[in-house]
Write a protein that holds these residues in place. Structure first.
Motif, PDB file in Angstrom:
ATOM      1  N   ARG A   1       0.809  -1.374  -0.073  1.00 27.15           N
ATOM      2  CA  ARG A   1      -0.293  -0.233  -0.173  1.00 27.15           C
ATOM      3  C   ARG A   1       0.844   1.349   0.086  1.00 27.15           C
ATOM      4  O   ARG A   1       1.862   1.228  -0.009  1.00 27.15           O
ATOM      5  N   GLY A   2       0.037   2.180  -0.924  1.00 31.21           N
ATOM      6  CA  GLY A   2       1.504   3.846  -0.852  1.00 31.21           C
ATOM      7  C   GLY A   2       0.614   4.524  -2.270  1.00 31.21           C
ATOM      8  O   GLY A   2      -0.359   4.149  -2.589  1.00 31.21           O
ATOM      9  N   PHE A   3       2.108   5.292  -2.132  1.00 32.96           N
ATOM     10  CA  PHE A   3       0.908   6.139  -2.899  1.00 32.96           C
ATOM     11  C   PHE A   3       1.854   6.557  -4.276  1.00 32.96           C
ATOM     12  O   PHE A   3       3.068   5.689  -4.373  1.00 32.96           O
TER      13      PHE A   3
ATOM     14  N   ILE B   1       1.150  11.723  -5.782  1.00 32.53           N
ATOM     15  CA  ILE B   1       2.331  12.813  -5.332  1.00 32.53           C
ATOM     16  C   ILE B   1       2.411  13.864  -6.069  1.00 32.53           C
ATOM     17  O   ILE B   1       2.302  14.697  -5.335  1.00 32.53           O
ATOM     18  N   MET B   2       2.615  13.946  -7.137  1.00 33.98           N
ATOM     19  CA  MET B   2       2.683  14.864  -7.924  1.00 33.98           C
ATOM     20  C   MET B   2       1.399  15.449  -7.808  1.00 33.98           C
ATOM     21  O   MET B   2       1.506  17.390  -8.094  1.00 33.98           O
TER      22      MET B   2
END
Length: 184
Positions: free
Chosen positions: A8-10, A15-16
């Protein structure tokens, strides 16, 4: 049998997008709260100062003599003062470059100058106009005091001074800094 747990994460795109949104929000907030206390006279003086400093550096780098010519011109709106930077080459004053096109102050602005200690008055009958300010490759220059003010409201005056050592000073800015330091 279980496979690798899902990470799991971005993603980079997420993020941009967040960075873009934060940047735009900060920019809008800065514009909304930034004081707009720079007058048109200050903007004109700032533009002149930047060009004069650039020209002073160019004379040292290129070894050329560069002069400032100022003259009034007539337009539909009235008389306005225009200035151009010229270099002395082949026994004649020629345009410096495309980077320093001729400039004009607004029609509601007036100037007063003292050139080498003498009040300057433009003489339209003069066939070969002379520069009011000259920068030499040695770093020296002719002396010039320039006062820029509004024609119909002379309370605000922007003053610029060039001494014979080629030092360019915006007297109003120096006074503002001195006043701020005195308050502290």
């Amino acid at each position: 049998m279980t496979c690798c747990p899902r990470q799991r994460g971005f993603t980079l795109i997420e993020i941009m997008i967040v960075v873009l949104i934060v940047g735009l929000s900060a920019g809008i907030a800065t514009l909304a709260f930034a004081p707009d206390d720079t007058s048109r006279l200050e903007e004109a003086a700032d533009k002149f100062m930047l060009q004069a400093e650039f020209v002073a550096e160019q004379t040292a780098l290129t070894g050329e003599v560069i002069g400032l010519f100022i003259r009034p011109t007539s337009s539909r709106e009235g008389t306005q003062w225009c200035y151009q930077w010229r270099r002395f080459r082949n026994s004649a004053w020629q345009p410096v470059s495309d980077f320093l096109p001729d400039q004009c102050f607004a029609t509601d602005m007036e100037i007063e100058m003292i050139v080498e200690g003498e009040a300057y008055e433009y003489d339209e009958r003069e066939t070969t106009p002379q520069p009011v300010l000259i920068f030499y490759p040695s770093g020296e220059s002719t002396r010039l005091e320039l006062a820029l003010f509004a024609r119909f409201d002379s309370e605000e005056v922007q003053r610029i001074e060039v001494d014979m050592m080629g030092d360019i000073r915006w007297l109003n800015r120096e006074q503002e800094l001195a006043d701020r330091e005195a308050e502290l």
